[in-house]
Enzyme design. Structure first.
Site, PDB file in Angstrom:
ATOM      1  N   LYS B  89      -7.595 -27.726 -11.730  1.00 26.49           N
ATOM      2  CA  LYS B  89      -6.223 -28.203 -11.550  1.00 26.49           C
ATOM      3  C   LYS B  89      -6.001 -29.403 -12.463  1.00 26.49           C
ATOM      4  CE  LYS B  89      -2.736 -26.994  -8.836  1.00 26.49           C
ATOM      5  NZ  LYS B  89      -2.459 -25.650  -8.290  1.00 26.49           N
ATOM      6  N   GLY B 189      11.748 -19.264   6.067  1.00 27.90           N
ATOM      7  CA  GLY B 189      11.955 -19.510   4.638  1.00 27.90           C
ATOM      8  C   GLY B 189      12.240 -18.239   3.874  1.00 27.90           C
ATOM      9  N   VAL B 190      13.384 -18.223   3.176  1.00 34.86           N
ATOM     10  CA  VAL B 190      13.726 -17.042   2.375  1.00 34.86           C
ATOM     11  C   VAL B 190      13.937 -17.463   0.921  1.00 34.86           C
ATOM     12  CG1 VAL B 190      14.606 -15.626   4.257  1.00 34.86           C
ATOM     13  CG2 VAL B 190      16.155 -17.226   3.106  1.00 34.86           C
ATOM     14  N   GLY B 191      13.020 -18.308   0.450  1.00 35.99           N
ATOM     15  CA  GLY B 191      13.044 -18.720  -0.955  1.00 35.99           C
ATOM     16  C   GLY B 191      12.535 -17.591  -1.830  1.00 35.99           C
ATOM     17  N   VAL B 193       9.620 -16.333  -2.714  1.00 36.84           N
ATOM     18  CA  VAL B 193       8.673 -15.372  -2.149  1.00 36.84           C
ATOM     19  C   VAL B 193       9.155 -14.850  -0.791  1.00 36.84           C
ATOM     20  CG1 VAL B 193       6.297 -14.945  -1.441  1.00 36.84           C
ATOM     21  CG2 VAL B 193       6.748 -16.469  -3.357  1.00 36.84           C
ATOM     22  N   TYR B 195      12.021 -14.365   0.398  1.00 36.83           N
ATOM     23  CA  TYR B 195      13.050 -13.331   0.244  1.00 36.83           C
ATOM     24  C   TYR B 195      12.406 -11.955   0.097  1.00 36.83           C
ATOM     25  CZ  TYR B 195      16.715 -10.475  -1.835  1.00 36.83           C
ATOM     26  OH  TYR B 195      17.601  -9.460  -2.087  1.00 36.83           O
TER      27      TYR B 195
END
Lengths: 363, 363
Positions: B89, B189-191, B193, B195
């Protein structure tokens, strides 16, 4: 990172930004117990190069400090010596007497190899040619090697030869002649390099007063070259033209400067000035200081010849060591023109070279 | 290095040794203002790979902590997902809104390039595909790229596809069937991913209750897929078979666990367990937990296909994402055989794979 005290009492990145370090690289290998820090200061002139030290550091920050400080010193040393290398240094945290192993050095070798030539290592305090052979099994990026692996062989005579070149340039500047014949020189330390300094000075016809912490050794060397000896603590006050520190660091300090009776300080020891201001004090007292990292660059110039040209060539390497004379002349010019002490003029000379090459690279 | 508090309240090397990190690499470039830390955790399986985060860290130690912690997470994620990469990272200290420049990312790209493929970077919090293009100008070691540079294209659908595979394996284990038809699923959450998770669940014939901090968005998605909506703070207590956290981290905690009425937790959010012990608490309550880094590995598997095979292939990549089902089966077996919670079994599974490959490499 904010350490308790000392020069690293600031964040790692603040320190790196202040002196413009490129990288600091931590290496850990649980299986072999390896904990090493590699500092890469400035690679404008070439790959960051510098020895690998092994030491039982009390605190992690001391190891980081050592790696950073020494890497920067190498940048200046190579730059001033006309060598096309940058400054780097590796530090292994561990006891060189009990914690060495083939596996440990090979683990370090693998980490060095990842840097793909950006860092080139070598022998230093706590490491040996045998350790370098282990590193060499994992990476070609090792400068100090036994001769059968392409190494330069003994370098002390060339370090000493370089010291004499720097001294001669200073002597010419002050006395109008290169010849050291009849000059009285006090040499502190007759170890591997100091011995050769004495030998070369004797050949020049200098009048020698020598010492060593091993006084018997000093006496044997004195007998061979027709020198006088004094006790180690008396060397500073010898009435002489030239004082040549060839042993300990920090010998030019508040205690010794008042004792000195010489006109020139020129020796092969590392870090001769205890603090920068002691360079100013010498200047004020009318003593000409040959900057240590100019005077002792000969070994480095000789040793790194292979990195510059692919294969080590003794004649070419020795010729490049001899150029320390011209380097010292250039530093004297800067000191005169800018009215600054020689230790500052050496830094200026090194920084200028890096600055010029940086411009070329940006074209 | 001893920081004041937090998980890095120990020396850097002690921390690196405890979790067996290979390298920590500091990069500084004064001209562009770059200050970056790259952590390379374990390269047994392949080059250390993981995104480049840019963030205004208050303290240098927070940046180091983030790089180290996230790199180790990537080691486990790749290992469990069957991807031949190690964990790495990068972290840039700076404000992504005001401190970005082509020069800064290219300076980082040059430093990454020195590592010669040992670290491969990608998009992460605070960085964009455009930033990756700049890095790509200096080094080929970038995984997340626009499609015209060889990138995989949108990966969210594949992350969601992987989440459904992991969920199905858990569902089969508990209910004897892969089919999610008629199952009541609460999706948080429907962001990007989330969604696609909703879309895939709707196709499966699941009965959906959804929420989002943007409730209008949730309502629009609900209308499209015939779902119900609830207020964001009501999602935990929905009477359902499956709770699918697809937004925030740390949503499985002391406050939410008593509210949960589901049999399975399976979502694509990162770091769902606030602390490891919350995985134990789920287990005690008889709720089956699909480990987050197994459930959300699909995007990573899809995205890194090019690194494994030279050129991105959508079909092959999607087939490898589908294998998350078998991975989850294997983790369930370990959990059963060793009588440990699934989150521990996932770690065990990852560590075993690394251990096996390490043996192969030592031959």
């Amino acid at each position: 990172m904010r350490y308790g005290k000392g020069f690293l009492a600031m964040l790692i990145f603040d320190y790196m930004e202040k002196y413009d370090y490129e990288n600091l690289y931590f290496c850990q290998d649980k299986a072999t117990g390896l904990k090493a820090v590699i500092a890469l200061h400035d690679t404008t002139l070439g790959p960051a190069t510098g020895g690998c030290r092994m030491w039982t550091y009390d605190r992690e920050e001391d190891a980081i400090e050592d790696a950073l400080r020494l890497a920067r010193g190498m940048t200046y040393k190579y730059a001033a010596a006309g060598v096309n290398l940058g400054g780097g240094k590796a530090v292994i945290i561990g006891d060189p007497k009990t914690q060495k192993s083939e596996a440990l050095f090979r683990a370090l070798g693998r980490f060095i190899n990842i840097l793909n030539g950006r860092y080139i290592t070598g022998e230093d305090v706590g490491t040996t040619l045998e350790d370098m052979e282990y590193i060499r099994m994992e990476t070609p990026y090792v400068v100090t090697l036994p001769e059968h692996l392409g190494g330069a062989g003994p370098i002390s005579p060339y370090t000493a030869f370089g010291t004499i070149q720097a001294l001669k340039a200073a002597h010419k500047h002050l006395f109008g002649t290169d010849s050291l014949a009849g000059r009285r020189v006090a040499v502190q330390g007759v170890g591997s390099v100091g011995y050769h300094v004495v030998e070369l000075l004797a050949k020049e016809g200098a009048n020698l007063v020598i010492t060593d912490i091993d006084l018997e050794k000093a006496k044997a060397v004195a007998a061979k070259f027709g020198a006088e000896t004094v006790a180690p603590d008396k060397i500073y006050e010898v009435d002489c033209d030239i004082f040549s520190p060839c042993a300990l660091g920090a010998v030019i300090n508040d205690e010794t400067i008042p004792l000195l009776k010489c006109k020139i300080v020129a020796g092969c020891a590392n870090n001769q000035l205890k603090e920068a201001r002691h360079g100013d004090l010498l200047e004020e007292k009318g003593i000409f200081y040959v900057p240590d990292y100019i005077a002792n660059a000969g070994g480095t110039i000789y040793d790194t010849d292979r990195l510059m040209y692919g294969q080590h060539n003794k004649e070419r390497a020795a010729r490049n060591v001899a150029r320390i004379y011209q380097t010292m002349e250039a530093i004297i010019r800067i000191a005169k023109e800018e009215n600054i002490p020689t230790y500052q003029a050496a830094d200026r000379y090194a920084e200028r070279r890096i600055g010029e090459i940086r411009k070329v690279k940006n074209i």
